[in-house]
Design an enzyme around this catalytic site. Structure first.
Site, PDB file in Angstrom:
ATOM      1  N   SER A   1      19.078  23.516  35.483  1.00 18.86           N
ATOM      2  CA  SER A   1      20.396  23.092  34.979  1.00 18.86           C
ATOM      3  C   SER A   1      20.540  23.597  33.544  1.00 18.86           C
ATOM      4  CB  SER A   1      20.479  21.562  34.990  1.00 18.86           C
ATOM      5  OG  SER A   1      21.697  21.131  34.437  1.00 18.86           O
TER       6      SER A   1
ATOM      7  N   TYR B   1      16.639  13.168  33.072  1.00 21.49           N
ATOM      8  CA  TYR B   1      17.081  14.310  33.880  1.00 21.49           C
ATOM      9  C   TYR B   1      16.914  15.626  33.100  1.00 21.49           C
ATOM     10  CZ  TYR B   1      20.316  17.448  36.333  1.00 21.49           C
ATOM     11  OH  TYR B   1      20.869  18.519  36.988  1.00 21.49           O
TER      12      TYR B   1
HETATM   13  P1  NAP Z   1      23.856  16.300  45.349  1.00 27.78           P
HETATM   14  O1  NAP Z   1      25.215  16.693  45.788  1.00 27.78           O
HETATM   15  O2  NAP Z   1      23.591  14.873  45.033  1.00 27.78           O
HETATM   16  O3  NAP Z   1      22.823  16.811  46.452  1.00 27.78           O
HETATM   17  C1  NAP Z   1      21.438  16.577  46.267  1.00 27.78           C
HETATM   18  C2  NAP Z   1      20.703  17.055  47.489  1.00 27.78           C
HETATM   19  O4  NAP Z   1      19.302  16.834  47.299  1.00 27.78           O
HETATM   20  C3  NAP Z   1      21.083  16.292  48.741  1.00 27.78           C
HETATM   21  O5  NAP Z   1      20.974  17.138  49.851  1.00 27.78           O
HETATM   22  C4  NAP Z   1      20.031  15.188  48.795  1.00 27.78           C
HETATM   23  O6  NAP Z   1      19.908  14.688  50.111  1.00 27.78           O
HETATM   24  C5  NAP Z   1      18.810  16.007  48.360  1.00 27.78           C
HETATM   25  N1  NAP Z   1      17.702  15.187  47.841  1.00 27.78           N
HETATM   26  C6  NAP Z   1      17.708  14.312  46.802  1.00 27.78           C
HETATM   27  N2  NAP Z   1      16.497  13.770  46.650  1.00 27.78           N
HETATM   28  C7  NAP Z   1      15.707  14.287  47.621  1.00 27.78           C
HETATM   29  C8  NAP Z   1      14.361  14.104  47.991  1.00 27.78           C
HETATM   30  N3  NAP Z   1      13.558  13.246  47.338  1.00 27.78           N
HETATM   31  N4  NAP Z   1      13.869  14.814  49.031  1.00 27.78           N
HETATM   32  C9  NAP Z   1      14.666  15.674  49.728  1.00 27.78           C
HETATM   33  N5  NAP Z   1      15.946  15.897  49.419  1.00 27.78           N
HETATM   34  C10 NAP Z   1      16.469  15.185  48.384  1.00 27.78           C
HETATM   35  O7  NAP Z   1      23.414  17.108  44.020  1.00 27.78           O
HETATM   36  P2  NAP Z   1      23.863  18.548  43.503  1.00 27.78           P
HETATM   37  O8  NAP Z   1      24.847  18.350  42.434  1.00 27.78           O
HETATM   38  O9  NAP Z   1      24.170  19.439  44.621  1.00 27.78           O
HETATM   39  O10 NAP Z   1      22.499  18.990  42.810  1.00 27.78           O
HETATM   40  C11 NAP Z   1      21.591  19.878  43.439  1.00 27.78           C
HETATM   41  C12 NAP Z   1      20.706  20.476  42.374  1.00 27.78           C
HETATM   42  O11 NAP Z   1      21.521  21.132  41.423  1.00 27.78           O
HETATM   43  C13 NAP Z   1      19.888  19.448  41.605  1.00 27.78           C
HETATM   44  O12 NAP Z   1      18.604  19.951  41.380  1.00 27.78           O
HETATM   45  C14 NAP Z   1      20.651  19.289  40.307  1.00 27.78           C
HETATM   46  O13 NAP Z   1      19.805  18.942  39.268  1.00 27.78           O
HETATM   47  C15 NAP Z   1      21.207  20.689  40.136  1.00 27.78           C
HETATM   48  N6  NAP Z   1      22.400  20.767  39.278  1.00 27.78           N
HETATM   49  C16 NAP Z   1      23.610  20.271  39.678  1.00 27.78           C
HETATM   50  C17 NAP Z   1      24.724  20.449  38.869  1.00 27.78           C
HETATM   51  C18 NAP Z   1      26.109  20.021  39.266  1.00 27.78           C
HETATM   52  O14 NAP Z   1      27.067  20.278  38.518  1.00 27.78           O
HETATM   53  N7  NAP Z   1      26.334  19.440  40.428  1.00 27.78           N
HETATM   54  C19 NAP Z   1      24.593  21.075  37.629  1.00 27.78           C
HETATM   55  C20 NAP Z   1      23.348  21.534  37.241  1.00 27.78           C
HETATM   56  C21 NAP Z   1      22.256  21.397  38.078  1.00 27.78           C
HETATM   57  P3  NAP Z   1      19.399  13.159  50.371  1.00 27.78           P
HETATM   58  O15 NAP Z   1      20.030  12.293  49.332  1.00 27.78           O
HETATM   59  O16 NAP Z   1      19.845  12.867  51.770  1.00 27.78           O
HETATM   60  O17 NAP Z   1      17.929  13.212  50.241  1.00 27.78           O
END
Ligand code: NAP
Length: 254
Positions: free
Chosen positions: A138, A152
């Site tokens: 991130s 985080y």
């Molecule tokens: P999200 O929509 O909440 O999706 C998270 C995904 O990870 C879901 O599929 C969730 O499924 C899975 N997950 C969470 N904990 C897990 C575990 N212990 N084991 C297996 N699967 C797990 O989040 P997102 O925004 O797409 O974020 C995805 C990645 O991008 C993260 O690493 C986050 O730090 C990074 N990121 C996001 C943003 C943003 O703007 N959205 C920005 C920078 C970085 P379950 O809950 O069913 O397990």
């Protein structure tokens, strides 16, 4: 034109929602055989149906689950060519209220989960002969800060520290490891923060829009191509220029 990744076996942890689902969609669209992973069986099954990919219910913070993820990709898709270690959590908690459990939880999924998945996939990635690991870090942590996300931010910076040494250890095995650093990407979870949050974020982005999950998927796809074979240990910021302005005034001058 980049070499096709059609037929390659790709694991996307956290591929059942948000950014991971976008990454899975881009790889599936390019003809790869994709295994998505999440803890919620219903969400995983629905996403797999929608994308036409395979799914597995597993928790990346548990070593035996990570072994199962690697084994399943080998059994179903004949190996592991690309691991997108994307699963992550970002609960909002100020340092003053943060418990030891909160810290363990975030570091357990985001840091330990990343490391365990990479470890579990090492043998099939090496056997691939063109193994690729792509971490979703991130801009929060490595470049920026946001109140409520100190644990985080620490976890996202830690992923990069892990990557720089692991990339060296994996280089002799023919495996590269890189990270994508998303800015604010429009996911279901981000929408839950409300319109005020989204408007504020949009205003802070020189390109004038939040990123799409496909923007991140395309960056991952590039890092998985044969043409990216000489890139390892690097971070690719995908944020619409969000980390560029030196001040609010600089942004206002555009
Ligand atoms: P999200 O929509 O909440 O999706 C998270 C995904 O990870 C879901 O599929 C969730 O499924 C899975 N997950 C969470 N904990 C897990 C575990 N212990 N084991 C297996 N699967 C797990 O989040 P997102 O925004 O797409 O974020 C995805 C990645 O991008 C993260 O690493 C986050 O730090 C990074 N990121 C996001 C943003 C943003 O703007 N959205 C920005 C920078 C970085 P379950 O809950 O069913 O397990």
């Amino acid at each position: 034109m980049f070499t096709s990744v059609a037929g390659r076996s790709v694991i996307v942890t956290g591929g059942t929602k948000g950014i991971g689902k976008g990454i899975a969609k881009v790889f599936a669209g390019a003809g790869a055989r994709v295994l998505i992973v999440g803890r919620d069986a219903e969400a995983a099954s629905a996403a797999a149906d929608e994308l036409g990919v395979s799914y597995l219910v597993a928790d990346v913070s548990k070593a035996q689950d990570c072994v199962r993820i690697a084994r399943t990709a080998v059994e179903r898709h004949g190996g592991v060519d690309v691991l997108c270690a994307n699963a992550g959590i970002f609960p909002d908690k100020r340092l003053t209220d943060m418990t030891e459990e909160d810290i363990d939880n975030v570091l357990g999924v985001n840091v330990k989960g990343t490391m365990l998945c990479v470890q579990a996939c090492l043998a099939p990635l090496q056997a691939s002969g063109r193994g690729r690991v792509i971490l979703t870090s991130s801009i929060t942590g490595p470049f920026t800060g946001y109140p409520g996300w100190s644990h985080y931010g620490a976890s996202k910076a830690a992923q990069l520290g892990f990557m720089r040494t692991a990339a060296m250890e994996l280089a002799p095995k023919g495996i590269t490891m890189n990270a994508v650093l998303p800015g604010n990407i429009l996911t279901e979870s981000l929408v839950e923060h409300g319109e005020d949050y989204l408007r504020g974020m949009r205003a802070a982005i020189p390109l004038g829009r939040l990123g799409s999950v496909e923007d991140i998927g395309n960056a991952c796809l590039f890092l998985a191509t044969d043409e990216a074979a000489y890139i390892t240990g690097h971070s690719l910021v995908v944020d619409g220029g969000q980390i560029l302005p030196e001040s609010q005034e600089a942004l206002g001058l555009m």
